[in-house]
Scaffold this motif. Sequence first.
Motif, PDB file in Angstrom:
ATOM      1  N   GLY A  42     -12.468   8.816  27.668  1.00 13.98           N
ATOM      2  CA  GLY A  42     -11.631   9.986  27.896  1.00 13.98           C
ATOM      3  C   GLY A  42     -10.684  10.254  26.735  1.00 13.98           C
ATOM      4  N   SER A  43     -10.163  11.477  26.690  1.00 12.74           N
ATOM      5  CA  SER A  43      -9.212  11.860  25.637  1.00 12.74           C
ATOM      6  C   SER A  43      -7.783  11.914  26.173  1.00 12.74           C
ATOM      7  CB  SER A  43      -9.598  13.219  25.042  1.00 12.74           C
ATOM      8  OG  SER A  43      -9.619  14.221  26.050  1.00 12.74           O
ATOM      9  N   THR A  44      -7.600  11.526  27.450  1.00  9.50           N
ATOM     10  CA  THR A  44      -6.269  11.473  28.057  1.00  9.50           C
ATOM     11  C   THR A  44      -6.176  10.233  28.932  1.00  9.50           C
ATOM     12  OG1 THR A  44      -6.892  12.676  30.070  1.00  9.50           O
ATOM     13  CG2 THR A  44      -6.155  14.007  28.165  1.00  9.50           C
ATOM     14  N   TYR A  45      -4.951   9.834  29.274  1.00  3.70           N
ATOM     15  CA  TYR A  45      -4.753   8.713  30.190  1.00  3.70           C
ATOM     16  C   TYR A  45      -5.412   8.987  31.547  1.00  3.70           C
ATOM     17  CZ  TYR A  45      -0.930   7.342  26.958  1.00  3.70           C
ATOM     18  OH  TYR A  45      -0.186   6.998  25.874  1.00  3.70           O
ATOM     19  N   PRO A  46      -5.203  10.173  32.159  1.00  2.39           N
ATOM     20  CA  PRO A  46      -5.840  10.419  33.457  1.00  2.39           C
ATOM     21  C   PRO A  46      -7.359  10.301  33.418  1.00  2.39           C
ATOM     22  CG  PRO A  46      -4.118  12.046  33.076  1.00  2.39           C
ATOM     23  CD  PRO A  46      -4.291  11.287  31.791  1.00  2.39           C
ATOM     24  N   GLU A  47      -7.958  10.799  32.333  1.00  3.46           N
ATOM     25  CA  GLU A  47      -9.424  10.715  32.244  1.00  3.46           C
ATOM     26  C   GLU A  47      -9.889   9.268  32.193  1.00  3.46           C
ATOM     27  OE1 GLU A  47     -10.587  13.017  28.848  1.00  3.46           O
ATOM     28  OE2 GLU A  47     -10.102  14.936  29.799  1.00  3.46           O
ATOM     29  N   ASN A  48      -9.238   8.447  31.382  1.00  5.13           N
ATOM     30  CA  ASN A  48      -9.645   7.040  31.279  1.00  5.13           C
ATOM     31  C   ASN A  48      -9.422   6.288  32.583  1.00  5.13           C
ATOM     32  OD1 ASN A  48     -10.653   7.023  28.668  1.00  5.13           O
ATOM     33  ND2 ASN A  48      -8.681   6.542  27.749  1.00  5.13           N
ATOM     34  N   ALA A  49      -8.284   6.540  33.236  1.00  5.62           N
ATOM     35  CA  ALA A  49      -8.015   5.874  34.513  1.00  5.62           C
ATOM     36  C   ALA A  49      -9.069   6.259  35.548  1.00  5.62           C
ATOM     37  CB  ALA A  49      -6.608   6.227  35.008  1.00  5.62           C
ATOM     38  N   ALA A  50      -9.421   7.548  35.592  1.00  6.21           N
ATOM     39  CA  ALA A  50     -10.401   8.017  36.571  1.00  6.21           C
ATOM     40  C   ALA A  50     -11.797   7.455  36.292  1.00  6.21           C
ATOM     41  CB  ALA A  50     -10.440   9.542  36.583  1.00  6.21           C
ATOM     42  N   ILE A  51     -12.164   7.350  35.017  1.00 10.74           N
ATOM     43  CA  ILE A  51     -13.468   6.755  34.670  1.00 10.74           C
ATOM     44  C   ILE A  51     -13.578   5.366  35.296  1.00 10.74           C
ATOM     45  CG2 ILE A  51     -14.766   5.711  32.759  1.00 10.74           C
ATOM     46  CD1 ILE A  51     -13.819   8.127  31.037  1.00 10.74           C
ATOM     47  N   LYS A  52     -12.515   4.580  35.180  1.00 13.21           N
ATOM     48  CA  LYS A  52     -12.538   3.198  35.683  1.00 13.21           C
ATOM     49  C   LYS A  52     -12.484   3.144  37.205  1.00 13.21           C
ATOM     50  CE  LYS A  52      -9.139   2.179  32.761  1.00 13.21           C
ATOM     51  NZ  LYS A  52      -8.099   1.443  31.999  1.00 13.21           N
ATOM     52  N   SER A  53     -11.610   3.934  37.821  1.00 14.38           N
ATOM     53  CA  SER A  53     -11.489   3.854  39.287  1.00 14.38           C
ATOM     54  C   SER A  53     -12.730   4.394  39.979  1.00 14.38           C
ATOM     55  CB  SER A  53     -10.228   4.582  39.772  1.00 14.38           C
ATOM     56  OG  SER A  53     -10.339   5.980  39.595  1.00 14.38           O
ATOM     57  N   GLU A  54     -13.297   5.465  39.443  1.00 12.13           N
ATOM     58  CA  GLU A  54     -14.483   6.059  40.067  1.00 12.13           C
ATOM     59  C   GLU A  54     -15.704   5.157  39.915  1.00 12.13           C
ATOM     60  OE1 GLU A  54     -14.581   9.970  38.336  1.00 12.13           O
ATOM     61  OE2 GLU A  54     -12.800  10.603  39.466  1.00 12.13           O
ATOM     62  N   SER A  55     -15.823   4.497  38.771  1.00 10.65           N
ATOM     63  CA  SER A  55     -16.916   3.540  38.581  1.00 10.65           C
ATOM     64  C   SER A  55     -16.801   2.388  39.570  1.00 10.65           C
ATOM     65  CB  SER A  55     -16.884   3.008  37.146  1.00 10.65           C
ATOM     66  OG  SER A  55     -17.765   1.916  36.988  1.00 10.65           O
ATOM     67  N   ALA A  56     -15.581   1.871  39.729  1.00  8.96           N
ATOM     68  CA  ALA A  56     -15.379   0.733  40.639  1.00  8.96           C
ATOM     69  C   ALA A  56     -15.618   1.128  42.089  1.00  8.96           C
ATOM     70  CB  ALA A  56     -13.968   0.183  40.467  1.00  8.96           C
ATOM     71  N   ALA A  57     -15.151   2.316  42.483  1.00  8.26           N
ATOM     72  CA  ALA A  57     -15.357   2.770  43.864  1.00  8.26           C
ATOM     73  C   ALA A  57     -16.839   2.957  44.155  1.00  8.26           C
ATOM     74  CB  ALA A  57     -14.589   4.068  44.108  1.00  8.26           C
ATOM     75  N   ALA A  58     -17.579   3.503  43.194  1.00 13.36           N
ATOM     76  CA  ALA A  58     -19.019   3.712  43.391  1.00 13.36           C
ATOM     77  C   ALA A  58     -19.756   2.381  43.513  1.00 13.36           C
ATOM     78  CB  ALA A  58     -19.587   4.533  42.226  1.00 13.36           C
ATOM     79  N   PHE A  59     -19.327   1.386  42.739  1.00 16.25           N
ATOM     80  CA  PHE A  59     -20.012   0.085  42.747  1.00 16.25           C
ATOM     81  C   PHE A  59     -19.675  -0.736  43.989  1.00 16.25           C
ATOM     82  CE2 PHE A  59     -20.396  -4.427  41.703  1.00 16.25           C
ATOM     83  CZ  PHE A  59     -21.677  -4.484  41.172  1.00 16.25           C
ATOM     84  N   THR A  60     -18.393  -0.700  44.405  1.00 15.79           N
ATOM     85  CA  THR A  60     -17.941  -1.586  45.487  1.00 15.79           C
ATOM     86  C   THR A  60     -17.904  -0.931  46.858  1.00 15.79           C
ATOM     87  OG1 THR A  60     -15.601  -1.003  45.218  1.00 15.79           O
ATOM     88  CG2 THR A  60     -16.460  -2.797  43.839  1.00 15.79           C
ATOM     89  N   GLY A  61     -17.814   0.405  46.896  1.00 16.52           N
ATOM     90  CA  GLY A  61     -17.646   1.083  48.174  1.00 16.52           C
ATOM     91  C   GLY A  61     -16.248   0.929  48.748  1.00 16.52           C
ATOM     92  N   GLU A  62     -15.309   0.484  47.910  1.00 11.22           N
ATOM     93  CA  GLU A  62     -13.929   0.257  48.341  1.00 11.22           C
ATOM     94  C   GLU A  62     -12.993   1.283  47.700  1.00 11.22           C
ATOM     95  OE1 GLU A  62     -13.090  -2.167  50.417  1.00 11.22           O
ATOM     96  OE2 GLU A  62     -14.930  -3.360  50.417  1.00 11.22           O
ATOM     97  N   TRP A  63     -11.786   1.436  48.314  1.00 15.50           N
ATOM     98  CA  TRP A  63     -10.720   2.146  47.625  1.00 15.50           C
ATOM     99  C   TRP A  63     -10.493   1.426  46.296  1.00 15.50           C
ATOM    100  CZ3 TRP A  63      -7.877   6.483  48.758  1.00 15.50           C
ATOM    101  CH2 TRP A  63      -8.019   7.019  50.049  1.00 15.50           C
TER     102      TRP A  63
END
Length: 196
Positions: A42-63
């Motif tokens: 990402g080119s911003t903090y929100p984009e990078n944070a979302a890349i990581k949280s969305e990847s983890a949620a998709a993999f784990t099925g958790e918040w």
Amino acid sequence: MIATHNRKKAGEMVTILSRRFPQLELLTLADFEGAPEPEETGSTYPENAAIKSESAAAFTGEWSLADDAGLEIDRLDGAPGLYSKRFGGEDLPFPEKMAKILSLLAGEGSRRARFRCCVALTSPTGETKIFEATCEGAIAQAPSGGGGFGYDPIFLPDDADGRTMADLTADEKHRISHRGKVLAMVGDYLEADGTL
């Protein structure tokens, strides 16, 4: 679930959140075998944070909760900012990164700076909410303190009586830090939303 493999960052986030929500079992990516840690493109903090949280949620099925943070120095036009971890080279140890910053700030001039932290919270269904907070301060003349991590030894928070972030106790740091503030916002949201 804290979406990071960074043990120091994960430990800090778990400590802050578990004090407010002792009933929660807080896991990290290390608890999920094979969990990916996506590249922060990402080119911003929100984009990078979302890349990581969305990847983890998709993999784990958790918040999943992930942050992206940086040190912004006014005299360096906001650098190192988004590239704080990679400043001077990703493999350059933080003492050398800090020495480079102190060298760049040698002489007269503003030393105003801030830590900025953005957190992305992603639900198991893939919805993401963004939170952001800062801790205002200045860059010290020299490193001080043995606590914290990253750039903490050269950052003087405005509310710390001339001590660096690394001079503070963990409790003192969590009360005033960018990460402590933004996680308090996340907690307020979860409580108001009825998720917890």
